[in-house]
Design an enzyme around this catalytic site. Structure first.
Site, PDB file in Angstrom:
ATOM      1  N   ARG A 268       0.816  -1.213   0.000  1.00 32.13           N
ATOM      2  CA  ARG A 268       0.000   0.000   0.000  1.00 32.13           C
ATOM      3  C   ARG A 268       0.850   1.263   0.000  1.00 32.13           C
ATOM      4  NH1 ARG A 268      -4.950  -0.116   2.585  1.00 32.13           N
ATOM      5  NH2 ARG A 268      -4.135  -1.916   3.717  1.00 32.13           N
TER       6      ARG A 268
ATOM      7  N   CYS B 215     -26.391  -3.342  -7.913  1.00 25.88           N
ATOM      8  CA  CYS B 215     -27.722  -3.618  -7.421  1.00 25.88           C
ATOM      9  C   CYS B 215     -27.606  -4.074  -5.973  1.00 25.88           C
ATOM     10  CB  CYS B 215     -28.351  -4.690  -8.301  1.00 25.88           C
ATOM     11  SG  CYS B 215     -30.111  -4.616  -8.201  1.00 25.88           S
ATOM     12  N   GLU B 216     -27.213  -3.163  -5.099  1.00 25.20           N
ATOM     13  CA  GLU B 216     -26.937  -3.515  -3.715  1.00 25.20           C
ATOM     14  C   GLU B 216     -26.896  -2.236  -2.879  1.00 25.20           C
ATOM     15  OE1 GLU B 216     -24.775  -6.832  -3.096  1.00 25.20           O
ATOM     16  OE2 GLU B 216     -23.961  -6.261  -1.149  1.00 25.20           O
TER      17      GLU B 216
HETATM   18  N1  LLP Z   1       3.346  -8.902   3.251  1.00 27.04           N
HETATM   19  C1  LLP Z   1       2.427  -9.807   3.600  1.00 27.04           C
HETATM   20  C2  LLP Z   1       2.849 -11.136   4.021  1.00 27.04           C
HETATM   21  C3  LLP Z   1       1.080  -9.478   3.551  1.00 27.04           C
HETATM   22  O1  LLP Z   1       0.178 -10.376   3.913  1.00 27.04           O
HETATM   23  C4  LLP Z   1       0.698  -8.190   3.117  1.00 27.04           C
HETATM   24  C5  LLP Z   1      -0.713  -7.816   3.043  1.00 27.04           C
HETATM   25  C6  LLP Z   1       1.695  -7.277   2.747  1.00 27.04           C
HETATM   26  C7  LLP Z   1       3.018  -7.669   2.837  1.00 27.04           C
HETATM   27  C8  LLP Z   1       1.403  -5.903   2.248  1.00 27.04           C
HETATM   28  O2  LLP Z   1       0.744  -5.106   3.169  1.00 27.04           O
HETATM   29  P1  LLP Z   1       0.589  -3.538   2.891  1.00 27.04           P
HETATM   30  O3  LLP Z   1       1.971  -2.941   2.996  1.00 27.04           O
HETATM   31  O4  LLP Z   1       0.025  -3.356   1.550  1.00 27.04           O
HETATM   32  O5  LLP Z   1      -0.318  -3.058   3.965  1.00 27.04           O
HETATM   33  N2  LLP Z   1      -6.992  -5.951   1.302  1.00 27.04           N
HETATM   34  C9  LLP Z   1      -6.625  -5.209   2.507  1.00 27.04           C
HETATM   35  C10 LLP Z   1      -5.208  -5.407   2.884  1.00 27.04           C
HETATM   36  C11 LLP Z   1      -4.859  -6.852   3.089  1.00 27.04           C
HETATM   37  C12 LLP Z   1      -3.392  -7.016   3.175  1.00 27.04           C
HETATM   38  C13 LLP Z   1      -3.027  -8.441   3.235  1.00 27.04           C
HETATM   39  N3  LLP Z   1      -1.634  -8.635   3.316  1.00 27.04           N
HETATM   40  C14 LLP Z   1      -6.965  -3.751   2.300  1.00 27.04           C
HETATM   41  O6  LLP Z   1      -7.539  -3.420   1.282  1.00 27.04           O
HETATM   42  O7  LLP Z   1      -6.684  -2.927   3.159  1.00 27.04           O
END
Ligand code: LLP
Length: 435
Positions: A292, A364-365
């Site tokens: 992110r 549709c939600e």
């Molecule tokens: N490394 C591992 C092992 C992870 O499981 C994740 C994210 C990352 C790195 C990266 O995390 P970041 O730096 O992007 O926060 N869909 C959710 C986030 C789920 C993240 C899952 N793992 C959302 O939209 O906030």
């Protein structure tokens, strides 16, 4: 919140191209990506890791799950950082973009045997092991391919990072990794040591996502280092690597304060140095996996307004519903995590009084809501363009075809030029899967 080449205030533009011009050329909805900003962010995490850890800097692995396409994989290759993939699909895209296998790290709590075989056969640098079954599966694949596969053990250090429950991953009651507290991590260590085809390099933890303070990362480092010391005491050798995962938060709405790479890495370096000294350990190579924090702020989503409707609430107040031409299929985060976003009128300025508005999609939600409550100009009308910033992470990558809506394209903009890097889905794409 906005990427560095976006100008707001009058008509929104990116690298000199107006929102209107983008909508005319590429249609809406569309993810508009600031390529220079992406590259700069990736480089700044790499620089921060290197300057905080010096010769002990490991690798910045960009977390592909946040967003990956072949072109972005090429940028990663160019920049020279690594990539974290968690499925065979992400691995295939990383390889298609030319990322060197040695710079790929494979994750996943249930990697299939086929995924493991593929990863071992192409020579991925590291596989992060997540279960006892997987230890045997990876060892067997390595034996079969005549390799010694480098592995890390994914551990849960038992931290409740300050984030939404479903994106927190390192407290105890989760599907990921081996728990340090319960002893399962130690059993995994012993199991790995029975195989000569896998080489344990160290430990990994990912404690959650959208974390805006450094405290939880410091505690995680402390607990992993204590286990490194226990390992050294038991076996007389030090493991050389720690991967502290991703999770660094970004600025979505006013009030969020992005965790700057240098601040985050300095805090982690101080914790690592302190705790290694406590245990008389040499400092291991430290890697991280920001997703992110690299891609999130680099995109905004451009939508066109289709309808505007006024609804009278029970207390007599008025709420304006503005419907745009996308919604939960291109951004599931508000419905899934109650994530907050903001939006601006992108094709013009307005001096009309602000109205309390709910921004909704075309699905549709009832729960197809992008922004629950926002003050937007009262004269916004069908045909206007709205832009939502900071949609680069987990927007397009979590997009669906709900209601058979076509997933939007990703348009990369750099030096005043815009080009499609992921094309818009078509009805032919939808029908192409049906037998
Ligand atoms: N490394 C591992 C092992 C992870 O499981 C994740 C994210 C990352 C790195 C990266 O995390 P970041 O730096 O992007 O926060 N869909 C959710 C986030 C789920 C993240 C899952 N793992 C959302 O939209 O906030």
């Amino acid at each position: 919140m906005w990427s560095s080449n976006v100008l707001t205030g009058k008509e929104l533009s990116i690298s000199g191209i107006s929102a209107t011009a983008l909508a005319q050329e590429f249609a809406t909805p569309a993810f508009i990506m600031d390529e220079a900003d992406f590259r700069a962010r990736a480089i700044s995490w790499d620089d921060a890791l290197k300057s905080a850890f010096g010769e002990n800097a490991g690798t910045v692995y960009y977390a592909a799950k946040a967003f990956l396409c072949t072109e972005v994989a090429r940028w990663i290759k160019d920049i020279g950082i690594g990539i974290d993939v968690c499925t065979g699909g992400e691995l295939a895209v990383a390889l298609a973009g030319g990322v060197e296998p040695a710079k790929i790290e494979l994750h996943g709590n249930n990697k299939s045997v086929a995924e493991i075989n593929k990863a071992v056969s192409v020579g991925v640098g590291t596989i992060v092991l997540d279960s006892l079954f997987e230890i045997d599966r990876v060892a067997a694949a390595a034996t079969q391919h005549g390799r010694v596969q480098k592995v890390l053990l994914r551990l849960t250090p038992g931290i409740e990072a300050h984030t939404h429950e479903s994106i927190a991953t390192a407290h105890e009651d989760v599907k990921f990794g081996f728990s340090i507290a319960s002893g399962s991590a130690w059993r995994a260590i012993e199991a790995v040591r029975t195989h000569s085809s896998i080489e344990l390099r160290g430990f990994h933890a990912h404690i959650g996502s959208q974390i805006l303070d450094t405290g939880s990362f410091e505690i995680s480092a402390e607990r992993l280092i204590a286990l490194l010391a226990k390992y050294r005491d038991a076996f007389g050798v030090e493991l050389p690597e720690l991967d502290l995962g991703g999770g660094y938060g970004i600025h979505y709405v006013p009030g969020d304060e992005e965790l700057a790479p240098s601040v985050a890495m300095q805090a982690v370096a101080t914790a690592v140095t302190t705790h290694c000294a406590v245990h008389s350990l040499s400092i291991p190579k430290i890697s991280i996996e920001p997703g992110r924090a690299i891609v999130g702020p680099t995109m905004f989503t451009l939508y066109e307004v289709g309808t505007v409707k006024d609804v009278t609430l029970e207390n007599g107040d008025n709420r304006r519903y503005i419907s745009i031409d996308g919604g939960m299929s291109d951004n599931i985060r508000p419905s899934l995590y109650q994530a907050d976003y903001t939006a601006v009128l992108a094709n013009r300025t307005s001096t009309a009084p602000l109205l309390s508005t709910r921004l909704v999609g075309k699905h549709c939600e009832t729960g197809d809501i992008l922004i629950y409550s926002i003050e937007l100009a009262g004269d916004i009308a069908p045909g206007d363009l709205l832009a939502i910033p900071a949609t680069g992470a987990y927007g397009r990558s979590m997009a669906s075809n709900y209601n058979h809506v076509l997933r939007p394209p990703v348009i990369a903009v750099k030096n005043g030029k815009a080009r499609v890097i992921v094309r818009r889905e078509s009805e032919a794409d939808l029908l192409g899967l049906d037998i």
